[in-house]
Write an enzyme that holds these catalytic residues in place. Sequence first.
Site, PDB file in Angstrom:
ATOM      1  N   ASP A 469       0.855  -1.192   0.000  1.00  0.00           N
ATOM      2  CA  ASP A 469       0.000   0.000   0.000  1.00  0.00           C
ATOM      3  C   ASP A 469       0.892   1.243   0.000  1.00  0.00           C
ATOM      4  O   ASP A 469       1.881   1.320   0.762  1.00  0.00           O
ATOM      5  CB  ASP A 469      -0.892   0.001   1.250  1.00  0.00           C
ATOM      6  CG  ASP A 469      -1.876   1.162   1.244  1.00  0.00           C
ATOM      7  OD1 ASP A 469      -2.822   1.114   0.441  1.00  0.00           O
ATOM      8  OD2 ASP A 469      -1.667   2.098   2.045  1.00  0.00           O
ATOM      9  N   ILE A 470       0.576   2.223  -0.850  1.00  0.00           N
ATOM     10  CA  ILE A 470       1.335   3.475  -0.866  1.00  0.00           C
ATOM     11  C   ILE A 470       0.924   4.275   0.369  1.00  0.00           C
ATOM     12  O   ILE A 470      -0.271   4.528   0.598  1.00  0.00           O
ATOM     13  CB  ILE A 470       1.061   4.277  -2.152  1.00  0.00           C
ATOM     14  CG1 ILE A 470       1.481   3.457  -3.389  1.00  0.00           C
ATOM     15  CG2 ILE A 470       1.796   5.605  -2.136  1.00  0.00           C
ATOM     16  CD1 ILE A 470       1.189   4.140  -4.716  1.00  0.00           C
ATOM     17  N   GLU A 513      -4.548   2.314  -4.577  1.00  0.00           N
ATOM     18  CA  GLU A 513      -3.098   2.441  -4.406  1.00  0.00           C
ATOM     19  C   GLU A 513      -2.481   1.150  -3.885  1.00  0.00           C
ATOM     20  O   GLU A 513      -1.342   1.155  -3.421  1.00  0.00           O
ATOM     21  CB  GLU A 513      -2.780   3.589  -3.438  1.00  0.00           C
ATOM     22  CG  GLU A 513      -3.207   3.358  -1.998  1.00  0.00           C
ATOM     23  CD  GLU A 513      -4.643   3.786  -1.711  1.00  0.00           C
ATOM     24  OE1 GLU A 513      -4.954   4.020  -0.546  1.00  0.00           O
ATOM     25  OE2 GLU A 513      -5.445   3.905  -2.670  1.00  0.00           O
TER      26      GLU A 513
END
Length: 595
Positions: A469-470, A513
């Site tokens: 996950d960003i 994301e």
Amino acid sequence: WLASSEARVAEPPLYQWVRRGSPLFMNYSGYMWQEYDEALKVAQISEQYLKYSIAMLHTVEHHFYHALILCAIYDTGRNKSYLKSARKILKKFDDWAVLNPANFSHKALLIRAEIERVSNGGWDVAELYARAITSADQNGFIQIKAMANALAGNFFTAKKIEVAAHAHFNEAYYGYQLWGAHGIADKLARTFPAIASKQSVISNDKDATSFTASSRITTGAASSVSGKYKSTSLDMETIIKSTRAISSEINLSSLLQKLMSIMIENAGAEKGCFIRLVDGRLLLEAEGFINQKEVTILGALPLNNTTVPESIIQYTARVGESIMLDNAQSDVRFWDDPYIAAVQPKSLLSMPVSHQGEIKGVVYLENSLISGAFTPGRLELLQLLSTQAAISIENSLLYSSMEERVKARTVELSLLAENLEEANRLLEEITLTDALTQISNKRHFQQVYENEWSRAVRSGTHLTLMLIDIDCFKLYNDTYGHVEGDRCLKLVAGALSSVVCRAGDLLARFGGEEFIILLSNSSQNEAALIAKRLVDSVFELAIPHDTSLAENVVSISLGLAHRAPQKEEEPLAFIHDADQALYRAKTSGRNRFCV
């Protein structure tokens, strides 16, 4: 009963007895006279007696004509049960033809042709008829050959291919005459008047058979047409055999070879050539010599004075008249022709080949040894053969044109198939690829993951799953906008792709994301090293992120799960484990991975 059309009105007592006592005879005679409903009733009666005649000849004949009757009736009423029954009979003949092709292959081919004709009517039927005709001819079944020609004639008539229909009806007519079925031949001639004029019909007069004055071909002595008939004209059987040989060819090269061999032999020529007229141009197609076994196919060469007398050929093609010269050098019209001056042929004959009033070509024959080699009687024979040759040439060109169209269509379909295959491949790529990042999408990941999970369960190997996950990506979008957000996603996907590059490993965008990675055949230590490289590769992009709660640049958090899947486990449980590890990475400071 097949020999006379008048037999339907007044039958001799013997015929009446045979008809009443032989359902099989009524079966095939009803079919030949096209009384199909009556013939079917008789076939059904005949079928009741088959159990008493297993392996006897008339059992085969019953099944053969029964199949043809079923096809004929199906063609008018479209009762599917008739076609189904005909196919069952065809299966018998296919099996018999394997064991004894000489006696059964022509029948199997003809039944198959009729079934294909009434069920789909495509052009493949023409080839089946041709094969049936050839097989019947090779094995001496003249009645089946005549019947197959008649059925082929009907097929081409329905397709409005008159030239081919005319040729097949001619063959059927001559075949029925040779077989002795004059009534059927007469019926065919009345139905299709163009195929046989009274000038060429064998008379039923017991004393003599002759042609009218306009077509008489005298030989100076009587010759036998059959054991029953005498003739003072040219042997009719010779004409029939020659026209049959010519009409049986649909390939132009084979046709011209056979035509010139027959012409040279029957005319008493030393040399023969066929010149075809194409769009006003005279082209030399074939050349043969009496002392050579094969006729040479020249392939449409332009005329020249070293091969044939060009002036005579042009005259014949232009005027449409035959030229027969005993001494060509003495004719003032052609004495200065370079070929005649050089070769000095004793006898020559130039004859037009015409169809429906249109000149298709010229047959040229010569004899350099004998003056007067070409007699009026031979000329008349050659004219008969040239008439059949014109029809066969037209037929051959039609088939060639059809073959070219089929080839062109085949190439076109092949290209379409290749284009379709490429389009399907591109479509599959589109459906399995994320449009923004150009890596695999969630759908593709799920397909691969299910297969890899099943494989690992069977083999007992380990799988590694990484969920990424960003960090603080919503804040990034709010700060820099969605255009920059999309750019950031593409850069992160590129960085991850540079690390996950082994064959068999898969990187996919899992949604928003989030990214997901599936590694096969990796140990836990190897997986941990790869996870660290992934985190570092994104951090090293140094994409500014001033509102991040982790760093002042874009970073990722990664959850890693590693295990050997068990049969009783659910694949989703493995993803849940990776998700739990990701949660621990985010709550422990982000920009890291947890196992």
